[in-house]
Write a protein that holds these residues in place. Structure first.
Motif, PDB file in Angstrom:
ATOM      1  N   ASP A  67     -86.582   1.649  15.459  1.00  0.00           N
ATOM      2  CA  ASP A  67     -86.780   3.100  15.579  1.00  0.00           C
ATOM      3  C   ASP A  67     -85.663   3.693  16.439  1.00  0.00           C
ATOM      4  O   ASP A  67     -85.047   4.693  16.089  1.00  0.00           O
ATOM      5  CB  ASP A  67     -88.128   3.419  16.231  1.00  0.00           C
ATOM      6  CG  ASP A  67     -89.297   2.771  15.514  1.00  0.00           C
ATOM      7  OD1 ASP A  67     -89.214   1.576  15.175  1.00  0.00           O
ATOM      8  OD2 ASP A  67     -90.306   3.464  15.290  1.00  0.00           O
TER       9      ASP A  67
ATOM     10  N   VAL B 117     -90.267   2.927  22.217  1.00  0.00           N
ATOM     11  CA  VAL B 117     -89.197   3.691  21.545  1.00  0.00           C
ATOM     12  C   VAL B 117     -88.542   4.640  22.560  1.00  0.00           C
ATOM     13  O   VAL B 117     -87.315   4.730  22.651  1.00  0.00           O
ATOM     14  CB  VAL B 117     -89.751   4.497  20.346  1.00  0.00           C
ATOM     15  CG1 VAL B 117     -88.686   5.426  19.769  1.00  0.00           C
ATOM     16  CG2 VAL B 117     -90.267   3.564  19.258  1.00  0.00           C
TER      17      VAL B 117
ATOM     18  N   THR C 128     -93.717   6.525  14.676  1.00  0.00           N
ATOM     19  CA  THR C 128     -92.626   7.431  15.045  1.00  0.00           C
ATOM     20  C   THR C 128     -92.286   8.453  13.950  1.00  0.00           C
ATOM     21  O   THR C 128     -92.101   8.092  12.789  1.00  0.00           O
ATOM     22  CB  THR C 128     -91.349   6.600  15.314  1.00  0.00           C
ATOM     23  OG1 THR C 128     -91.695   5.517  16.160  1.00  0.00           O
ATOM     24  CG2 THR C 128     -90.271   7.452  15.961  1.00  0.00           C
TER      25      THR C 128
ATOM     26  N   ARG D 258     -91.206   6.555  10.668  1.00  0.00           N
ATOM     27  CA  ARG D 258     -91.720   5.282  10.183  1.00  0.00           C
ATOM     28  C   ARG D 258     -92.682   5.492   9.030  1.00  0.00           C
ATOM     29  O   ARG D 258     -93.362   6.520   8.974  1.00  0.00           O
ATOM     30  CB  ARG D 258     -92.479   4.619  11.341  1.00  0.00           C
ATOM     31  CG  ARG D 258     -92.159   3.232  11.484  1.00  0.00           C
ATOM     32  CD  ARG D 258     -92.680   2.509  12.640  1.00  0.00           C
ATOM     33  NE  ARG D 258     -91.561   1.735  13.129  1.00  0.00           N
ATOM     34  CZ  ARG D 258     -90.955   0.774  12.441  1.00  0.00           C
ATOM     35  NH1 ARG D 258     -91.363   0.430  11.230  1.00  0.00           N
ATOM     36  NH2 ARG D 258     -89.941   0.140  12.964  1.00  0.00           N
TER      37      ARG D 258
ATOM     38  N   ILE E 283     -88.743   2.321   8.072  1.00  0.00           N
ATOM     39  CA  ILE E 283     -88.384   3.532   8.839  1.00  0.00           C
ATOM     40  C   ILE E 283     -87.049   4.037   8.335  1.00  0.00           C
ATOM     41  O   ILE E 283     -86.220   3.245   7.854  1.00  0.00           O
ATOM     42  CB  ILE E 283     -88.308   3.254  10.365  1.00  0.00           C
ATOM     43  CG1 ILE E 283     -87.848   4.503  11.121  1.00  0.00           C
ATOM     44  CG2 ILE E 283     -87.401   2.073  10.700  1.00  0.00           C
ATOM     45  CD1 ILE E 283     -88.058   4.465  12.614  1.00  0.00           C
TER      46      ILE E 283
END
Ligand code: HAM
Length: 421
Positions: free
Chosen positions: A140, A238, A265, A285, A301
């Motif tokens: 991510d 993240v 995310t 994601r 993602i």
């Protein structure tokens, strides 16, 4: 009709396509450095792919798809985005059976029947990346940082990166209930679209731009506060990684993207300069998408950025474009008997890798020299007259207007030497 393109589409003329090529070259170079290979999928797909992948209750599927029956009676759709097709290609080509993660990128036209305005078109172009096969927060962070790095290299400033976590189906079910409970007393004040979203997809109400809906959702429970421990931990990591990479961001708990496949995310990059359509890049994601299409559960993602909006922003912010590589040599023709020799010479220069042009309209020498000026060439070769009788040409250096006679058989070597360095 015959001289008008369909609403919401664009012609890109040579005066601007070189800028597109420049941007695309940077995108491809960044992809190479980050280890992404190019994926090319069809412009149209089976309609079910987007219905399933993007989601039945999204604006894209409900209102914006170019869907038609082909001559075999199958329903096909011009792709409105690239992620569902990338997931389909991942499955169909059994990329899941090879080494993971699989990192791909794409550049190409997308189609959405939307109300056209500055920065919003019915045929537009996206550059996107997708990573399949890892749920690690490090992916991510890498993907988000890559998007920001692209903008840095393009010279775009004043960006705002918003991130959020939209959780997994477990936290989402909890949030959905809490949100419905909060909104139920205010149902009447929501716009028509949101009233119908209330049962089908209440999360999207948070994203509505209507004033009534914005007021009704003020103080509404956000999913970010109701994340399950796994999603919360993922989101925390993240953020920690983005900080370590020095990527500034804002957590925007109201950020819900307009596509149904997102989990965990979600992010969007905004820029002030392009008016209402301020979102130039969006992603997140989609850990359920490959499973939704019938594969095993494979996390994924990615993001996509709009090329029109990116280039519009570069223009608005006045970034310095590189010099356009134009024609270097003009071969002027003096008298019709020299035409053949001039054409041969032009061709020889090109075969040595130089950009060369000659007269194609039978113009006077004066008019040809004017054209050479307009093309901003470095040299003009004048072929014809007494010189040609002697096996010579005149070579004019355009920077200082100096002129010299050269042997015809030397001119190609001479110019190659001068201009290739
Ligand atoms: P999206 O937010 O729908 O996401 O689109 C991404 C970008 O495409 C937008 O930020 C915008 O720059 C551009 N764009 C979208 N619609 C238009 C339009 N009508 N005219 C001009 N530009 C437009 C997606 O498409 C996801 N597939 C992104 C993604 C990839 N998520 C994960 N992987």
């Amino acid at each position: 009709m015959l001289t008008q393109r369909p609403k919401g589409t664009n012609d890109f003329l040579p005066q601007e396509t070189w800028k597109w090529q420049y941007v695309e070259q940077i995108l491809r170079e960044v992809c190479r450095q980050y280890g992404y290979g190019e994926l090319r999928t069809p412009i149209f797909e089976h309609t079910e792919l987007f219905q399933r992948g993007v989601g039945e209750t999204t604006d894209i599927v409900e209102k914006e798809m170019y869907t038609f029956l082909d001559k075999g009676g199958r329903s096909v759709t011009l792709r409105p985005e690239g992620t569902a097709a990338a997931a389909r290609a991942y499955l169909e080509n059994r990329l899941h059976a090879g080494p993971q993660p699989v990192k791909v990128y794409y550049i190409g036209p997308m189609f959405r029947y939307d109300k056209p305005q500055a920065g919003r078109y019915r045929q537009f172009h996206q550059f996107g990346v997708e990573v399949f096969g890892s749920d690690e927060p490090v992916v991510d962070a890498e993907v988000i940082a890559m998007a920001m790095e692209i903008y840095r290299r393009l010279g775009i400033k004043d960006l705002e990166l918003n991130i959020n976590s939209v959780g997994c189906p477990v936290c989402r079910a909890r949030h959905r209930e809490a949100l419905q409970e909060f909104l139920r007393p205010q149902l009447a004040s929501l716009c028509k679209d949101c009233q119908s979203r209330f049962e089908r997809n209440p999360l999207r109400i948070l994203d509505c731009k209507q004033e009534g809906c914005q007021a009704a959702t003020r103080g509404a429970p956000t999913i970010t506060r109701q994340l399950c421990p796994d999603c919360k931990d993922h989101f925390d990591q993240v953020q920690t990684l983005l900080k370590a990479l020095g990527v500034p961001f804002t957590v925007n708990e109201r950020l819900v993207r307009g596509l149904d496949y997102y989990t965990k995310t979600a992010f969007e990059i905004m820029v002030k300069d392009i008016g209402a359509q301020s979102s130039i890049c969006g992603g997140g994601r989609y850990n359920g998408l490959v499973g939704e299409l019938g594969g095993e559960d494979v996390p994924g993602i990615g993001f996509a950025l709009g090329l029109e909006r990116t280039i519009l922003t570069m223009e608005k912010q006045g970034v310095a474009w590189p010099e356009e590589a134009g024609t270097r040599v003009f071969v002027a023709v003096l008298g019709t008997e020299a035409r053949e020799q001039a054409l041969v010479l032009t061709q020889q220069l090109r075969s040595r890798g130089l950009a060369a042009e000659t007269d194609l309209l039978g113009r006077s020498l004066k008019a040809q020299l004017k054209q050479a000026d307009r093309l901003k060439v470095s040299y003009t070769v004048i072929v014809g007259g007494d010189e040609l009788q002697r096996g010579e040409v005149q070579l004019r250096s355009m920077s200082d207007s100096s002129q010299q006679a050269l042997k015809l058989e030397q001119v190609v070597d001479y110019l190659t030497e001068k201009l290739k360095s």
